[in-house]
Design an enzyme around this catalytic site. Structure first.
Site: not given
Ligand code: NAD
Length: 821
Positions: A192, A245-246, A249, A266, A300, A397
């Site tokens: 997704k 995001s954490t 996660g 991640e 990230c 962050e």
């Molecule tokens: P996010 O956590 O809001 O969303 C990430 C994905 O998860 C999206 O596809 C979203 O639709 C989905 N999602 C949201 N809520 C969910 C839930 N309850 N259950 C399952 N899926 C859900 O993050 P974002 O705003 O899209 O991305 C930014 C974050 O990603 C930052 O914190 C960044 O540091 C992190 N990031 C980490 C890495 C890494 O490799 N460590 C790489 C890129 C981004």
């Protein structure tokens, strides 16, 4: 502007990239994109679509499907069917498919780069020169792993069907990091993309279909956050791989707890960019531009905390401000811009919210007077000073083009500041002194450390976090572990077909951990003496109550309670101390104190201690044999167990200096070193069977690789562990490296799983206990390794001492050191 004027000012004009091919692709789909399932376009079951806009202009680009539970069932079904044949192809056959995909990406690289820039707002220079070439590289590199899998990764099998969820900041690259190794190893997937940026994933879908990838191997279900939640709850998946995001996660960790699904996370970061006084300052300024203004800081591993040695802080920050004045913000399709658009107005508001909070807390802000386009979504490059380590903007962050700056005086102060965060994704270190730079690289807690460079990535090196930046690696050989499982291991929890489509996982619920029952079902009413007639037989009577083993000494339990242990005939044969929460906290404190110096001891020293434990155990083999036999009633088995335990100690004495890491063959000119570092403090819950062999099979790899442990033996086996105190006391094990707390295993393990100073928990007990540990671990996102109640054959070399033990005892840090001119 005349040519003469251009020569005078030397300013750049716009250099727009044509978007016609990308727009034509969207038109071909009537700007309405369906789901990609079984190599077909499938309209969403709900009929709902989500709108995708260009962040740089605000214009609508297209609509894409909002997948629901029915769509997900269909995609998961396709992936599961495809798994049957895909996982059985030879490595070479899969390698050919990955190679074809890599070629397809290269053939269509320009349209991919343009659509990525349009959809995300990032600059075409970055998508063209970094994102898309790296995407192709991941497929090439993993084609290679598929080719050599049978030889290099013997004894493994694919995990199965994987549900993958990715964020919006590197839509194609995150997709490639997830898909390439997973399908190379024989898994099939449902992925997704993030709702802001789903378009390039669907273009990629057409490329893989064109390349001839069999139907169902890769399925793309677009949708909002709710679709992500459906994926994590769906029982068809053997693994969930999440980048984001954490906070999310943490939700996913809790949602998947106890399900038997493998999980890699991640997550976010707040990575330090450390500049020492002997650094090449101009190079460091350019590095900072790449660290925090690359991809608008929506990275990230962005170097979002600038730590500068005090002696050079003023001139360095002056150079930074001067460089910021020259940064150009503008349309993502303009090849001459440095900073593109912020992905969405919501994200822009979040960034500004953090900056305003920083200002309210007293921070000073520098933003150059750059021209921002009138339409679209923009944020200027921002430097915040006058902050301290407790400031919100230093801890949180921000995920935008905002760097916070602080100073330090000595290298040790710099390291302490660098590590003063709950995250641990990356770090960038700037110094011309190799001795200093590599010393700091080893001491910083982060999965990727760049020396005199920043944001360097390659398929041949893993990427992933320490601490709350998550666990698991993507890339390199180390990343393959997360898409494989041992060949002997079945899916840990049975696959339950969906009922009425959607699953909340209720069918997986297990009863709570059993009450503290001893062998033969006796309830240990701990405070009470054994009932008459159940006291130990004279020959086996042991007139002492074993204490706890904490910080190298035997300690009375805080609660002053003990409990009886019974033999196979139901006779009480001894008493163990009843540890409680306070005892666990004391044990963790002792382990936290011991871990750093134990982790720094060289492998030879650790090996010597393990051999010494083996020697002392061997000298007392008869005593341990009798003890085990009294618990199991099997003298022959007990003798074999002691012999196997000595053998196992030798195994991990051997591995104390044979698992330190490798040099990665990345595209960097220089060295990329994969260091296998200890995790820190590991809490270990032992199984009920094989009281000595299982105990040592778990403790030995952990300490061999430099971790300190808090071990909770199972109730029924605890007397064997307490007998082991004397072996430890005579074997030069430094105080606090091994701590043993006896009592009710599952209750004590809950305290360990919840404890913020414990870095990982291993649990080999019941299915319900495994769920409890996985749930509890979400607090500080500690790594877990649990068995969901499945027994292991501890005598078996693979099950009792396979590659997973060393893997679980270490975390990989990649240190990147460019060399040469
Ligand atoms: P996010 O956590 O809001 O969303 C990430 C994905 O998860 C999206 O596809 C979203 O639709 C989905 N999602 C949201 N809520 C969910 C839930 N309850 N259950 C399952 N899926 C859900 O993050 P974002 O705003 O899209 O991305 C930014 C974050 O990603 C930052 O914190 C960044 O540091 C992190 N990031 C980490 C890495 C890494 O490799 N460590 C790489 C890129 C981004």
């Amino acid at each position: 502007m005349t040519i003469a004027e251009i020569f005078q000012t030397m300013t750049y004009g716009p250099a727009p990239e044509a978007a016609d091919v990308a727009q034509a692709w969207l038109e071909r789909h009537d700007r309405k994109l369906a789901l990609f399932i079984d190599n077909q376009w499938v309209p969403p079951h709900s009929g709902n679509y989500i709108t995708s806009r260009s962040p740089a202009t605000g214009a609508v680009l297209a609509q894409f499907a909002d997948g629901d539970a029915q769509d997900l069932n269909r995609a998961a079904g396709a992936a599961r069917r495809a798994f049957e044949s895909w996982s059985k192809l030879s490595g070479h056959e899969r390698a050919r498919h990955l190679y074809a995909i890599a070629r397809g990406i290269q053939k269509h690289s320009r349209v991919l780069a343009v659509l990525e820039a349009l959809d995300n707002g990032k600059s075409i220079r970055e998508t063209r020169d970094l994102d898309v070439p790296l995407v192709a590289r991941h497929f090439y590199h993993n084609a290679g792993w598929a080719q050599v899998m049978e030889r290099e990764l013997a004894g493994t099998q694919p995990v199965g069907v994987i549900g993958q969820i990715i964020p919006w900041n590197f839509p194609l690259l995150m997709l490639a990091w997830k898909i390439a190794p997973a399908i190379a190893m024989g898994n099939t997937i449902v992925i997704k993309p993030a709702p802001y940026t789903s378009l390039t994933a669907l273009l990629f879908a057409e490329i893989i279909a064109e390349a001839g990838l069999p139907a169902g191997v890769v399925n793309i279900v677009t949708g909002g956050d709710q679709t992500g939640a459906l994926i994590t709850a769906h029982p068809a998946f053997d693994k969930i791989a999440f980048t984001g995001s954490t906070n999310v996660g943490r939700i996913i960790r809790r949602a998947t707890a106890g399900s038997g699904k493998r999980l890699t996370l991640e997550l976010g970061g707040k990575s330090p960019f450390v500049v020492f006084e002997d650094a090449d300052l101009d190079a460091a300024v350019e590095g900072l531009v790449d660290a925090i203004w690359f991809n608008q800081g929506q990275v990230c591993c962005a170097g979002s905390r600038l730590l500068v040695q005090e002696s050079i802080a003023e001139p360095f920050l002056a150079k930074v401000r001067a460089r910021m004045d020259k940064l150009r913000v503008g349309d993502s399709l303009d090849k001459n811009i440095d900073i593109g658009a912020i992905v969405d107005p919501v994200q822009r508001a979040t960034i500004d919210g953090w900056v305003q909070r920083g200002i309210a807390e007293g921070a000073e802000v520098y933003q150059p007077a750059c021209d921002l386009p009138s339409a679209g979504c923009w944020y200027p490059p921002t430097l915040m000073t006058n902050v301290n380590s407790a400031s919100t903007v230093v801890q949180e962050e921000i995920f935008g083009p905002v760097v916070v700056a602080m100073t330090f005086r000595t290298p040790s102060e710099g390291i302490a500041l660098a590590n003063n965060t709950r995250y641990g994704l990356a770090a960038s270190i700037w110094s011309e002194n190799i001795n200093l730079a590599l010393d700091v690289a080893q001491k910083v807690k982060a999965g990727s450390v760049w020396v005199n460079c920043t944001n360097v990535f390659d398929a041949a090196a893993g990427f992933g976090g320490y601490r709350e930046s998550g666990f698991g690696r993507e890339g390199g050989r180390e990343g393959l572990h997360d898409v494989l499982r041992p060949a002997w291991q079945a899916r840990p929890r049975p696959f339950t077909p969906p009922l009425n489509g959607v699953h909340g996982g209720k069918d997986r619920k297990q009863p709570l951990p059993a009450p503290l029952n001893g062998k033969n079902g006796k309830t240990h009413e701990a405070a009470l003496p054994a009932p008459l007639g159940e006291s130990a037989s004279a020959s086996l009577r042991i007139d002492r109550t074993a204490k706890l083993f904490i910080g190298g000494a035997q300690k009375r339990p805080d609660g002053q309670y003990s409990r009886a242990i019974f033999d196979t005939d139901g006779h009480a044969i001894g008493q163990i101390a009843e540890g409680n929460r306070k005892d666990i906290r004391d044990a963790v404190e002792a382990a936290v104190k011991a871990a750093p110096s134990w982790g720094k001891k060289n492998g030879h020293t650790r090996a010597q201690i393990l051999y010494y434990i083996a020697e002392n155990l061997s000298a007392r083999a008869d005593e341990f044999t009798l003890r085990i036999a009294s618990l199991t009633g099997d003298l022959g088995g007990a003798r074999a167990e002691v012999v196997a335990t000595v053998d196992r100690l030798f195994t991990y004495a051997a591995y104390a200096d044979k698992y330190g890491g490798t040099v990665q063959e990345t595209t960097l000119r220089g060295l990329t070193l994969a260091l296998h570092e200890p995790i820190g403090v590991i809490g270990i819950g032992c199984p009920d069977d094989h009281p000595l062999l299982a105990f040592v099979s778990l403790v030995a790899p952990a300490i061999a690789r430099g971790n300190a442990v808090v071990v909770v033996p199972s109730e029924s086996a605890a007397l064997v562990a307490t007998d082991f105190y004397q072996v430890l006391e005579t074997s030069d094990v430094p105080d606090g490296v091994i701590n043993i707390v006896t009592g009710g295993r599952d209750a004590l393990m809950k305290t360990l799983a919840d404890h913020d100073n414990v870095d990982a928990v291993w649990y080999f007990g019941s299915a319900a206990g495994s769920e409890m540990v996985e749930k509890g671990s979400a607090g500080n996102m500690k790594r877990t390794w649990v068995n969901y109640g499945n027994p292991r054959q501890w005598f078996d070399a693979e099950q009792g001492a396979g590659a997973d033990f060393l893997h679980e005892a270490t975390q990989v840090k990649n240190v990147w050191v460019p060399t040469g001119e």
